[in-house]
Each structure stands twice: as structure tokens, then as C-alpha cells.
Design a protein around this motif. Structure first.
Motif, PDB file in Angstrom:
ATOM      1  N   ALA A 333       8.512  -3.968   1.041  1.00 54.19           N
ATOM      2  CA  ALA A 333       7.850  -4.698  -0.047  1.00 54.19           C
ATOM      3  C   ALA A 333       6.881  -3.817  -0.813  1.00 54.19           C
ATOM      4  CB  ALA A 333       7.117  -5.917   0.512  1.00 54.19           C
ATOM      5  N   ASN A 334       6.488  -2.709  -0.185  1.00 54.47           N
ATOM      6  CA  ASN A 334       5.522  -1.800  -0.822  1.00 54.47           C
ATOM      7  C   ASN A 334       6.200  -0.711  -1.655  1.00 54.47           C
ATOM      8  OD1 ASN A 334       3.542  -3.236   0.474  1.00 54.47           O
ATOM      9  ND2 ASN A 334       3.277  -1.756   2.135  1.00 54.47           N
ATOM     10  N   VAL A 335       7.519  -0.737  -1.738  1.00 50.26           N
ATOM     11  CA  VAL A 335       8.257   0.234  -2.558  1.00 50.26           C
ATOM     12  C   VAL A 335       8.224  -0.263  -3.996  1.00 50.26           C
ATOM     13  CG1 VAL A 335      10.451   1.407  -2.931  1.00 50.26           C
ATOM     14  CG2 VAL A 335       9.702   0.854  -0.593  1.00 50.26           C
ATOM     15  N   THR A 336       7.213   0.145  -4.727  1.00 50.35           N
ATOM     16  CA  THR A 336       6.959  -0.390  -6.077  1.00 50.35           C
ATOM     17  C   THR A 336       7.112   0.632  -7.196  1.00 50.35           C
ATOM     18  OG1 THR A 336       4.603   0.151  -5.949  1.00 50.35           O
ATOM     19  CG2 THR A 336       5.284  -1.998  -5.089  1.00 50.35           C
ATOM     20  N   GLY A 337       7.152   1.929  -6.834  1.00 47.37           N
ATOM     21  CA  GLY A 337       7.164   2.957  -7.872  1.00 47.37           C
ATOM     22  C   GLY A 337       5.779   3.352  -8.322  1.00 47.37           C
ATOM     23  N   TYR A 338       4.748   2.727  -7.735  1.00 43.57           N
ATOM     24  CA  TYR A 338       3.363   3.072  -8.059  1.00 43.57           C
ATOM     25  C   TYR A 338       2.670   3.619  -6.819  1.00 43.57           C
ATOM     26  CZ  TYR A 338      -1.483   2.812  -9.479  1.00 43.57           C
ATOM     27  OH  TYR A 338      -2.788   3.142  -9.760  1.00 43.57           O
ATOM     28  N   TYR A 339       1.994   4.759  -6.969  1.00 46.37           N
ATOM     29  CA  TYR A 339       1.334   5.439  -5.847  1.00 46.37           C
ATOM     30  C   TYR A 339      -0.076   4.880  -5.681  1.00 46.37           C
ATOM     31  CZ  TYR A 339       0.897   9.541  -2.723  1.00 46.37           C
ATOM     32  OH  TYR A 339       0.773  10.387  -1.643  1.00 46.37           O
ATOM     33  N   GLY A 340      -0.156   3.761  -4.925  1.00 46.86           N
ATOM     34  CA  GLY A 340      -1.448   3.145  -4.662  1.00 46.86           C
ATOM     35  C   GLY A 340      -2.015   3.577  -3.326  1.00 46.86           C
ATOM     36  N   GLU A 341      -3.055   2.889  -2.879  1.00 53.14           N
ATOM     37  CA  GLU A 341      -3.739   3.271  -1.648  1.00 53.14           C
ATOM     38  C   GLU A 341      -2.877   3.061  -0.415  1.00 53.14           C
ATOM     39  OE1 GLU A 341      -7.682   1.768  -1.234  1.00 53.14           O
ATOM     40  OE2 GLU A 341      -8.196   2.189  -3.311  1.00 53.14           O
ATOM     41  N   VAL A 342      -2.010   2.055  -0.428  1.00 52.83           N
ATOM     42  CA  VAL A 342      -1.126   1.832   0.711  1.00 52.83           C
ATOM     43  C   VAL A 342      -0.169   3.006   0.865  1.00 52.83           C
ATOM     44  CG1 VAL A 342       0.730   0.379   1.608  1.00 52.83           C
ATOM     45  CG2 VAL A 342      -1.312  -0.666   0.634  1.00 52.83           C
ATOM     46  N   THR A 343       0.382   3.480  -0.249  1.00 50.17           N
ATOM     47  CA  THR A 343       1.266   4.649  -0.210  1.00 50.17           C
ATOM     48  C   THR A 343       0.493   5.876   0.253  1.00 50.17           C
ATOM     49  OG1 THR A 343       2.627   3.758  -2.004  1.00 50.17           O
ATOM     50  CG2 THR A 343       2.803   6.107  -1.576  1.00 50.17           C
ATOM     51  N   GLU A 344      -0.709   6.043  -0.231  1.00 51.76           N
ATOM     52  CA  GLU A 344      -1.523   7.187   0.188  1.00 51.76           C
ATOM     53  C   GLU A 344      -1.772   7.150   1.697  1.00 51.76           C
ATOM     54  OE1 GLU A 344      -5.376   9.346  -1.687  1.00 51.76           O
ATOM     55  OE2 GLU A 344      -5.724   7.319  -0.915  1.00 51.76           O
ATOM     56  N   ASP A 345      -2.104   5.961   2.242  1.00 54.10           N
ATOM     57  CA  ASP A 345      -2.314   5.825   3.691  1.00 54.10           C
ATOM     58  C   ASP A 345      -1.042   6.158   4.458  1.00 54.10           C
ATOM     59  OD1 ASP A 345      -4.912   5.084   3.230  1.00 54.10           O
ATOM     60  OD2 ASP A 345      -4.563   2.926   3.474  1.00 54.10           O
ATOM     61  N   ALA A 346       0.103   5.712   3.932  1.00 54.35           N
ATOM     62  CA  ALA A 346       1.385   5.983   4.596  1.00 54.35           C
ATOM     63  C   ALA A 346       1.680   7.475   4.607  1.00 54.35           C
ATOM     64  CB  ALA A 346       2.504   5.226   3.884  1.00 54.35           C
ATOM     65  N   VAL A 347       1.389   8.155   3.508  1.00 51.88           N
ATOM     66  CA  VAL A 347       1.614   9.602   3.428  1.00 51.88           C
ATOM     67  C   VAL A 347       0.710  10.336   4.420  1.00 51.88           C
ATOM     68  CG1 VAL A 347       1.351  11.636   1.954  1.00 51.88           C
ATOM     69  CG2 VAL A 347       2.447   9.580   1.056  1.00 51.88           C
ATOM     70  N   LYS A 348      -0.542   9.921   4.523  1.00 52.82           N
ATOM     71  CA  LYS A 348      -1.463  10.561   5.472  1.00 52.82           C
ATOM     72  C   LYS A 348      -0.970  10.410   6.908  1.00 52.82           C
ATOM     73  CE  LYS A 348      -5.733  10.238   2.760  1.00 52.82           C
ATOM     74  NZ  LYS A 348      -7.076   9.594   2.661  1.00 52.82           N
ATOM     75  N   LEU A 349      -0.499   9.203   7.242  1.00 56.05           N
ATOM     76  CA  LEU A 349       0.021   8.973   8.585  1.00 56.05           C
ATOM     77  C   LEU A 349       1.263   9.826   8.829  1.00 56.05           C
ATOM     78  CD1 LEU A 349      -0.047   7.463  11.260  1.00 56.05           C
ATOM     79  CD2 LEU A 349       1.231   5.583  10.171  1.00 56.05           C
ATOM     80  N   PHE A 350       2.133   9.917   7.836  1.00 55.53           N
ATOM     81  CA  PHE A 350       3.329  10.758   7.950  1.00 55.53           C
ATOM     82  C   PHE A 350       2.927  12.212   8.193  1.00 55.53           C
ATOM     83  CE2 PHE A 350       6.223  13.752   5.919  1.00 55.53           C
ATOM     84  CZ  PHE A 350       7.427  13.456   6.555  1.00 55.53           C
ATOM     85  N   GLN A 351       1.951  12.682   7.432  1.00 52.96           N
ATOM     86  CA  GLN A 351       1.516  14.073   7.562  1.00 52.96           C
ATOM     87  C   GLN A 351       0.921  14.356   8.943  1.00 52.96           C
ATOM     88  OE1 GLN A 351      -0.982  13.922   4.074  1.00 52.96           O
ATOM     89  NE2 GLN A 351       0.447  15.148   2.840  1.00 52.96           N
ATOM     90  N   ARG A 352       0.074  13.446   9.431  1.00 55.23           N
ATOM     91  CA  ARG A 352      -0.520  13.633  10.757  1.00 55.23           C
ATOM     92  C   ARG A 352       0.556  13.634  11.846  1.00 55.23           C
ATOM     93  NH1 ARG A 352      -4.567  10.119   8.654  1.00 55.23           N
ATOM     94  NH2 ARG A 352      -3.545   8.320   9.656  1.00 55.23           N
ATOM     95  N   THR A 353       1.508  12.702  11.734  1.00 56.26           N
ATOM     96  CA  THR A 353       2.569  12.578  12.739  1.00 56.26           C
ATOM     97  C   THR A 353       3.469  13.810  12.763  1.00 56.26           C
ATOM     98  OG1 THR A 353       2.564  10.181  12.412  1.00 56.26           O
ATOM     99  CG2 THR A 353       4.485  11.118  13.526  1.00 56.26           C
ATOM    100  N   ASN A 354       3.610  14.463  11.608  1.00 51.46           N
ATOM    101  CA  ASN A 354       4.530  15.601  11.502  1.00 51.46           C
ATOM    102  C   ASN A 354       3.820  16.944  11.423  1.00 51.46           C
ATOM    103  OD1 ASN A 354       7.557  14.613  11.031  1.00 51.46           O
ATOM    104  ND2 ASN A 354       6.171  13.101  10.115  1.00 51.46           N
ATOM    105  N   GLY A 355       2.547  16.965  11.819  1.00 50.81           N
ATOM    106  CA  GLY A 355       1.829  18.225  11.939  1.00 50.81           C
ATOM    107  C   GLY A 355       1.469  18.881  10.620  1.00 50.81           C
ATOM    108  N   LEU A 356       1.301  18.081   9.557  1.00 51.07           N
ATOM    109  CA  LEU A 356       0.919  18.623   8.253  1.00 51.07           C
ATOM    110  C   LEU A 356      -0.524  18.268   7.942  1.00 51.07           C
ATOM    111  CD1 LEU A 356       4.115  17.505   6.262  1.00 51.07           C
ATOM    112  CD2 LEU A 356       3.636  19.803   7.155  1.00 51.07           C
TER     113      LEU A 356
END
Length: 538
Positions: A333-356
Motif C-alpha cells: 500500500a506504500n508503493v506510491t511513487g513518492y519518496y516519503g518518510e515511510v520509504t526513507e525508514d524502509a531504505v534505512k532498515l534495508f541498508q542496516r540489514t545489508n551492511g550498508l
């Protein structure tokens, strides 16, 4: 000054500005005096002959009037004095300031020789350049000075719209050639010379043929409008093509973090999205074509890599969100095409999980990991976090993507003051007051209207790709303001052929062709009458 010189000077102003009303009775009086006074001195007779030669021979009810777009400019000599409180110079040149300049600028804009803007009474370099091009097209001396012949030609109802053709030279030809090169109709940037020769004529005819226009090799109204239209068909690598050249470009786009799929040599939608994203980050015309200029920029060591972050929007954002969703970092439901705070939080979690490095920005390394096939899936999330994320999405992730404009009147808006991001934008815009207006320039020390908005937004962290003033009509990404009276400080105002940044107190900051520089001025009735929409960014 002799009486003969006085008559000649007066006649010249009459011819320039259409103000003479001469009747045959004046001449009749001269003739009667000459008949009744045969014995007068030889010098008096010579003076009468001189007057007859100086004044035009007219029928009893004829008037001598200059032409304008709507008919005679002024009906009489008295009209000149009535309309203008100060005498009109015999010749208008750079540096002059007079109300007649405003009328001339508007006419040059209407005819396509100047970019549309609120006209002014100042005769600056931009006006001079437009006049020179007009003189060139009308076989007048190209001195940039408005004398009798140039004035009459500009104000004539038969004045022709801008057109460039073989044999012409000038900065406008350079601009046309640059665009033809960007679109792939000129093969090399060495052909951008400012001189309209055989190669340019062939390129124009090819462009006209591909786009369904009459192939006359001239750049008139239709051809000029199409050159900068989003609908123009380019002569270059585009959708549907498959080649090694496309494959090489895709690999480079992948390397820079723009491609989200594996290069396959086929120019599909994913390639178009990547190319547009690259163009927006690298100061190119955003058209999705791999033209010569884009390929040079793509293969340059100075090519700017991708870096998606908070506030961005578009198809590329949606593709990243889909990847995050597939890996469990983002709800569908969050796939909107707009880079909001939820997307930013998801990217941060992805980066931490993958050693970035967890900076919340999708750069080259993050994009490579997302699309590499070996990314780790998201760790299990507590249910409480899910509801929190959904709440954040509803309130933040979609912010800025809707069109919430309201209808209303066209009174001068009470734009108020600015705060936060709007205040920063206006501070950046104000720092460039006085910088020269240069067509097509995007800063940092000279601008056209859309280049000024583009540069200022990017300086305050709004990653906005370059768009012409017509492109700003459908920006879509921000909140649309449909009523002139609802504008406020920090909004982008779009009018017919022009764009600016709304400031406090019912004012605007813009790169003005009429003033020849970046100015801070009132949102006058001209802006209200030409208003199309506004965009609220902050």
C-alpha cells in the motif's frame, strides 16, 4: 534651429509614431500667400517652396497615421503629448527608459522574438537582441536601434512572426542548432555554429518530415513550438530499439545507479525511466531519448550518479518501492511513487540489514544491492510497528503528491511571509537579484525564467528536474493552486510562457526578459490576467 529643420524634425516624429494630421488647407494657405504676394522678397518665396517640399501632399480629408497591431497608434500630434508625458526619443537604443518601450516589448513577445514576460519600459540587452533578430528577418540594418523604419515594421499589422532560415546568423540560430543536436538531427556539436547553413537546413527538414510538418527547411512558429514540445519525435535511440549501443548505455546507467533491471539491449520502459532520471540529475532536457548530448553526459567521468531521497517522486521511485516491498521492507500500500518518510525508514532498515551505511538515500551501492539478487529480506516486524507505519504512510508518504488547488478570484494575493523551506527558497532566490537574463541558462550566474526556478529549488534540496515554462503547467508532483488569490510565499507561479517564485507581500522573484535580469516586483494585473496555476512545494 532654422524653420526648415524644425519642420523636418517634426515630420520625422510624425512618421515614427503615427501622430501627424496634415490637411490640404495648410498647403492651400501657402499657395494663396504665394499668389497674392508676387512682390515679396526672393527669400520668402524660397521659404514657401521649402515648406511645400517638406510637408506631404494630402487630399482634403486624408490623415497620415502610423500602423499598430490594432490600427493607428495615435490619431494626432496632440495624442502623442497626451499619451506620453515625456517626449519620445527619435531613436530608441539600449539604456533608454520610456513607456513606448513597453508597447514594443509586448509586440516583440507576441511575434515570438522575445520570451513572454511582463513587459517593461526599459530598453535593455534582451530587448536589443530581439530587435536585432527582427531587423535581420525584415532586411533592416541590424544595429539594435529602433528608428523610424524599424518602429513602423514592428507595429505594422502585417508584421511577420519569428522565422529563421538559411543564411541567418545569430544567438537564436545557436539555440535552434543546440536543440536539433539534442534531438539527434545534427550529428555533431561542431555543427552548432550560430550560422544557418546547409547542414542546419537539412536537419530542420528531417525534423519536419519525422514530425509531420511541411518540409520548408525554415524554423517558423509551428517548427519552433514543436522543437520544445514534449511531443516532438527525436531522431535517435528510443523506445523499441534493440542494439549493442542500447546495451552499452544500459550498463552505464546500471553502473551509475539508474537502472533497476538487468541490461538486455532492448529500449523498453525501464530504460526510458532510467534515462529520464539520469537527464534530470545531469542538466539535460528530460525527454527519455538517448540523444548525442545525453550519451556524451552519460559516458563522461563527471556524470552524476543516482541518489534517490526524501521528497523525490516518479516511476523510478515506484520501482525502488516495489523492490523494497518484495523484500518485505515496505507494505504494498506504500508503493506510491513518492519518496516519503515511510520509504526513507524502509531504505534505512534495508541498508542496516545489508551492511550498508544507513543514510536513507538510494545511491549507487544501495541500488546495486537492491537489484543484485543477493539482498537480505527484512527481519520480522512487530505488529505494532505495522500499524504505526501505515499511519505514517497515510499522513506523510503521500504528502506533496496530490492536487489540492482551489478555485477563486484573481485579486492580488495576500502572500504573507515565508517560513521553513519556503523561507530558504526565497533567500536563495533573493541572492541572485540582478543576475542577467540569458535564454536557456540554468545558473549559477545567469538564468532564464525556468532555469532560475530549477536552480533555486535544487539549492534548497528539492530535486527538481529542469522543465520549460510549458512543462510547469503539469508538474503534478506538488500541490496545485488553481486560484491566483490563494498563492502564498514560496509557491511557484506559472503564467502563459513564464514562471516565477512567489514572495511575500504580493510580490514575485523571477528572471525577467523584459528587465533583462532577475528582479523582485509586484504581482501586477499582468500576472493575474496570464495566470495558469501555482505549485505549493513547502
Amino acid at each position: 534651429m532654422t524653420s526648415g529643420n524644425t519642420h523636418r524634425n517634426w515630420k520625422r516624429k510624425v512618421q515614427c509614431f503615427g501622430a501627424a494630421l496634415l490637411t490640404v488647407s495648410m498647403l492651400a494657405g501657402c499657395g494663396a500667400s504665394q499668389t497674392a504676394n508676387q512682390a515679396e522678397s526672393e527669400s520668402t518665396e524660397e521659404n514657401l517652396v521649402l515648406m511645400e517640399e517638406t510637408l506631404p501632399q494630402t487630399a482634403p480629408d486624408e490623415t497620415v497615421m502610423a500602423l499598430s497591431p490594432d490600427g493607428p497608434l495615435l490619431p494626432s500630434v496632440a495624442g502623442v503629448d497626451a499619451e506620453y508625458s515625456e517626449p519620445i526619443p527619435d531613436y530608441l537604443r539600449i539604456g533608454e527608459k520610456h513607456p513606448i518601450v513597453l508597447k514594443l516589448q509586448q509586440r516583440l513577445m507576441d511575434l515570438g522574438f522575445m520570451d513572454n514576460d511582463e513587459p517593461t519600459d526599459y530598453y535593455g540587452e534582451v530587448t536589443q537582441s530581439a530587435v536585432k533578430i527582427y531587423q535581420r528577418q525584415n532586411q533592416l540594418a541590424q544595429d539594435g536601434i529602433i528608428g523610424p523604419d524599424t518602429l513602423e515594421a514592428i507595429l505594422s499589422p502585417d508584421a511577420k512572426y519569428y522565422a529563421a532560415q538559411k543564411g541567418d546568423e545569430g544567438t537564436d540560430i545557436t539555440r535552434i542548432q543546440s536543440r536539433l543536436y539534442e534531438l539527434g538531427y545534427l550529428a555533431s556539436d561542431s555543427q552548432v555554429t550560430g550560422s544557418f547553413g546547409d547542414a542546419t537546413e537539412e536537419a530542420v527538414m528531417k525534423m519536419q518530415s519525422v514530425n509531420g510538418l511541411d518540409q520548408d527547411g525554415k524554423v517558423g512558429r509551428k517548427t519552433m513550438n514543436l522543437l520544445y514540445s514534449e511531443d516532438v519525435k527525436a531522431n535517435m535511440l528510443a523506445y523499441g530499439e534493440k542494439s549493442d549501443l542500447v546495451l552499452a548505455a544500459q550498463k552505464r546507467l546500471k553502473e551509475l545507479g539508474y537502472m533497476t533491471t538487468e541490461p538486455d539491449g532492448s529500449y523498453g520502459n525501464d530504460t526510458i525511466i532510467a534515462v529520464k532520471q539520469f537527464q534530470s540529475r545531469n542538466d539535460q532536457i528530460v525527454d527519455g531519448y538517448l540523444g548525442p548530448a545525453t550519451r556524451v553526459a552519460l559516458n563522461s567521468s563527471d556524470a552524476v550518479p543516482n541518489g534517490l531521497s526524501l521528497g523525490d517522486s516518479g516511476d523510478n521511485i515506484q520501482r525502488v518501492q516495489n523492490l523494497l516491498s518484495q523484500l518485505g521492507y515496505l507494505k504494498s500500500a506504500n508503493v506510491t511513487g513518492y519518496y516519503g518518510e515511510v520509504t526513507e525508514d524502509a531504505v534505512k532498515l534495508f541498508q542496516r540489514t545489508n551492511g550498508l551505511s544507513a543514510d536513507g538515500t538510494v545511491g549507487v551501492m544501495t541500488m546495486a544491492k537492491l537489484t543484485g539478487g543477493d539482498a537480505k529480506k527484512a527481519p520480522a516486524q512487530p505488529k505494532t510497528n505495522t500499524s504505526k507505519n501505515n499511519s505514517k504512510n497515510n499522513s506523510k508518504n503521500n504528502s506533496g503528491s496530490g492536487n489540492k488547488g482551489s478555485s477563486g478570484g484573481s485579486s492580488v494575493p495576500n502572500t504573507g511571509g515565508a517560513s521553513g523551506g519556503a523561507s530558504a527558497l526565497l533567500a536563495v532566490a533573493s541572492s541572485k537579484l540582478g543576475c542577467p537574463y540569458v535564454w536557456g541558462s540554468k545558473g549559477p550566474n545567469s538564468f532564464d525564467c525556468s532555469g532560475f526556478v530549477y536552480w533555486c529549488l535544487n539549492q534548497v534540496g528539492v530535486r527538481q528536474s529542469y522543465m520549460t515554462s510549458s512543462g510547469w503547467r503539469n508538474a503534478g508532483r506538488y500541490t496545485r493552486i488553481s486560484s491566483f488569490s490563494n498563492l502564498r510565499a514560496g509557491d511557484i507561479i506559472v503564467v502563459s510562457g513564464h514562471v516565477g517564485i512567489v514572495a511575500g507581500g504580493g510580490t514575485v522573484i523571477d528572471a525577467s526578459s523584459g528587465n533583462g535580469k532577475v528582479v523582485h516586483r509586484s504581482l501586477s494585473s499582468w500576472w493575474a490576467n496570464n495566470f495558469i496555476c501555482g505549485w505549493r512545494i513547502f
